[in-house]
Enzyme design. Sequence first.
Site, mmCIF file in Angstrom:
data_model
loop_
_atom_site.group_PDB
_atom_site.id
_atom_site.type_symbol
_atom_site.label_atom_id
_atom_site.label_comp_id
_atom_site.label_asym_id
_atom_site.label_seq_id
_atom_site.Cartn_x
_atom_site.Cartn_y
_atom_site.Cartn_z
ATOM 1 N N MET A 190 0.844 -1.191 0.000
ATOM 2 C CA MET A 190 0.000 0.000 0.000
ATOM 3 C C MET A 190 0.884 1.249 0.000
ATOM 4 O O MET A 190 0.419 2.358 0.302
ATOM 5 C CB MET A 190 -0.950 0.000 1.200
ATOM 6 C CG MET A 190 -1.906 -1.196 1.161
ATOM 7 S SD MET A 190 -3.479 -0.928 2.008
ATOM 8 C CE MET A 190 -2.921 -0.643 3.669
ATOM 9 N N GLY A 191 2.152 1.076 -0.318
ATOM 10 C CA GLY A 191 3.044 2.224 -0.448
ATOM 11 C C GLY A 191 3.575 2.720 0.883
ATOM 12 O O GLY A 191 3.491 2.039 1.896
ATOM 13 N N HIS A 247 8.930 1.029 3.540
ATOM 14 C CA HIS A 247 9.998 1.027 4.534
ATOM 15 C C HIS A 247 10.855 -0.216 4.288
ATOM 16 O O HIS A 247 10.586 -1.004 3.366
ATOM 17 C CB HIS A 247 9.425 1.072 5.953
ATOM 18 C CG HIS A 247 8.381 0.023 6.221
ATOM 19 N ND1 HIS A 247 8.655 -1.327 6.199
ATOM 20 C CD2 HIS A 247 7.060 0.126 6.487
ATOM 21 C CE1 HIS A 247 7.564 -2.007 6.464
ATOM 22 N NE2 HIS A 247 6.565 -1.147 6.625
ATOM 23 N N GLY A 304 10.997 -2.982 5.602
ATOM 24 C CA GLY A 304 10.264 -4.255 5.583
ATOM 25 C C GLY A 304 9.804 -4.591 4.172
ATOM 26 O O GLY A 304 9.984 -5.715 3.691
ATOM 27 N N HIS A 305 9.232 -3.597 3.488
ATOM 28 C CA HIS A 305 8.816 -3.813 2.100
ATOM 29 C C HIS A 305 10.050 -4.079 1.222
ATOM 30 O O HIS A 305 10.031 -4.956 0.353
ATOM 31 C CB HIS A 305 8.139 -2.563 1.526
ATOM 32 C CG HIS A 305 6.877 -2.158 2.219
ATOM 33 N ND1 HIS A 305 6.779 -1.025 2.986
ATOM 34 C CD2 HIS A 305 5.651 -2.731 2.235
ATOM 35 C CE1 HIS A 305 5.541 -0.908 3.443
ATOM 36 N NE2 HIS A 305 4.838 -1.931 3.014
ATOM 37 N N ASP A 316 2.422 -9.219 9.452
ATOM 38 C CA ASP A 316 0.971 -9.385 9.290
ATOM 39 C C ASP A 316 0.697 -10.884 9.173
ATOM 40 O O ASP A 316 0.321 -11.387 8.107
ATOM 41 C CB ASP A 316 0.501 -8.642 8.033
ATOM 42 C CG ASP A 316 0.728 -7.148 8.160
ATOM 43 O OD1 ASP A 316 0.089 -6.532 9.017
ATOM 44 O OD2 ASP A 316 1.574 -6.600 7.427
ATOM 45 N N VAL A 350 10.946 -7.047 9.821
ATOM 46 C CA VAL A 350 12.134 -6.188 9.951
ATOM 47 C C VAL A 350 11.867 -5.214 11.090
ATOM 48 O O VAL A 350 10.792 -4.616 11.166
ATOM 49 C CB VAL A 350 12.421 -5.437 8.638
ATOM 50 C CG1 VAL A 350 13.651 -4.538 8.783
ATOM 51 C CG2 VAL A 350 12.629 -6.426 7.493
ATOM 52 N N SER A 397 4.238 1.248 8.182
ATOM 53 C CA SER A 397 3.963 2.591 7.654
ATOM 54 C C SER A 397 3.253 3.429 8.708
ATOM 55 O O SER A 397 3.384 4.643 8.744
ATOM 56 C CB SER A 397 3.096 2.498 6.401
ATOM 57 O OG SER A 397 3.719 1.649 5.463
ATOM 58 N N ARG A 398 2.517 2.780 9.600
ATOM 59 C CA ARG A 398 1.753 3.525 10.610
ATOM 60 C C ARG A 398 2.630 4.064 11.742
ATOM 61 O O ARG A 398 2.169 4.897 12.519
ATOM 62 C CB ARG A 398 0.634 2.656 11.185
ATOM 63 C CG ARG A 398 -0.489 2.400 10.193
ATOM 64 C CD ARG A 398 -1.686 1.746 10.850
ATOM 65 N NE ARG A 398 -2.842 1.683 9.988
ATOM 66 C CZ ARG A 398 -3.162 0.648 9.195
ATOM 67 N NH1 ARG A 398 -2.395 -0.418 9.180
ATOM 68 N NH2 ARG A 398 -4.237 0.693 8.437
HETATM 69 O O1 PAF Z 1 -0.034 -5.607 3.811
HETATM 70 C C1 PAF Z 1 -0.465 -4.733 3.031
HETATM 71 O O2 PAF Z 1 0.208 -3.743 2.753
HETATM 72 C C2 PAF Z 1 -1.849 -4.898 2.426
HETATM 73 O O3 PAF Z 1 -2.726 -5.493 3.325
HETATM 74 C C3 PAF Z 1 -1.835 -5.638 1.070
HETATM 75 C C4 PAF Z 1 -1.346 -7.073 1.213
HETATM 76 C C5 PAF Z 1 -0.959 -4.903 0.091
HETATM 77 C C6 PAF Z 1 -3.257 -5.691 0.516
HETATM 78 O O4 PAF Z 1 -3.783 -4.415 0.329
#
Ligand code: PAF
Length: 289
Positions: free
Chosen positions: A30-31, A34, A36-37, A150, A176, A186-187
């Site tokens: 969802m952009g 960080h 982790g992504h 998650d 991470v 992100s939050r």
């Molecule tokens: O983890 C997330 O960022 C979201 O829940 C995902 C998997 C991109 C679905 O919108």
Amino acid sequence: MLTIRALDELRKQVATPHGAGRTVAFVPTMGFLHEGHLALVRRARRLGAFTVVSIFVNPSQFGPGEDLERYPRDLDRDSALLSELGVDVLFLPATQDVYPVGCSTWVVVEGITEGLCGATRSVHFRGVATVVVKLLNMVQPDVAYFGRKDFQQLRVVEMAVRDLNMPVKIRGCATVRDTDGIALSSRNEFLSGKERSRARAIPETLAEAARRYVGGERRAGTILEGLGAKLGAAADAVDYFGLFDAGTLAPIEDEEQVSDEPLVALALHIGRTRLIDNIQLGVDEPPDV
Ligand code: PAF
């Protein structure tokens, strides 16, 4: 890196590596990226895969009164980070392509969505499962990466993909953490300095539970003894904190002996920010605090 918004263009770009027998890897996000992504993206890149990352702030996974409007966004920065990592395609689907007018099909995974975050976020996992299935259908990757932070989401996606016979491998990647042990999210952006200090109770709690488990403790109530109170003192509200079977996500009661490699998971509110975290005991590296 190509930035693509149109679905037919995405399909065209992905057809070439597919046709050449190259693995296509996908990281949905969802952009407001960080580390982790970026760790997920690096994992895809290490495979040598043709790598697609999507950014889509999915409205259907936010309930009424949740933080959809204020969810942080910074497309220019995200795009620069992904390009630097060698991502092949940044996919920015349009809302009307994901949810065409009159869209009335939802993916509902039963059972494992009822507890933990599902208990207080009733529409959340329906939105997550639906958008992930849609994105997987759009990108048609061979493999897709999700963070273990998650954990419930990861299980929901695994189950949806299995139940719907989708030809994609789902890979969960380690959480991470920042130097203070707090899991990247992100939050975290919303936390003030003082709130962030309070949030340190989260990794400390998980680390203590891990120490007890590694020390041989197997009675659920003893693994968690005193830790709920510690979290309660740090947070404004605790949605849940407990031990769960890592496969079914069923809660493990205090008097029970834990099954192999159970999950310690929690969700709490500090100020206006909801934070989640977990570790699978005996599997995940505990926070270093
Ligand atoms: O983890 C997330 O960022 C979201 O829940 C995902 C998997 C991109 C679905 O919108």
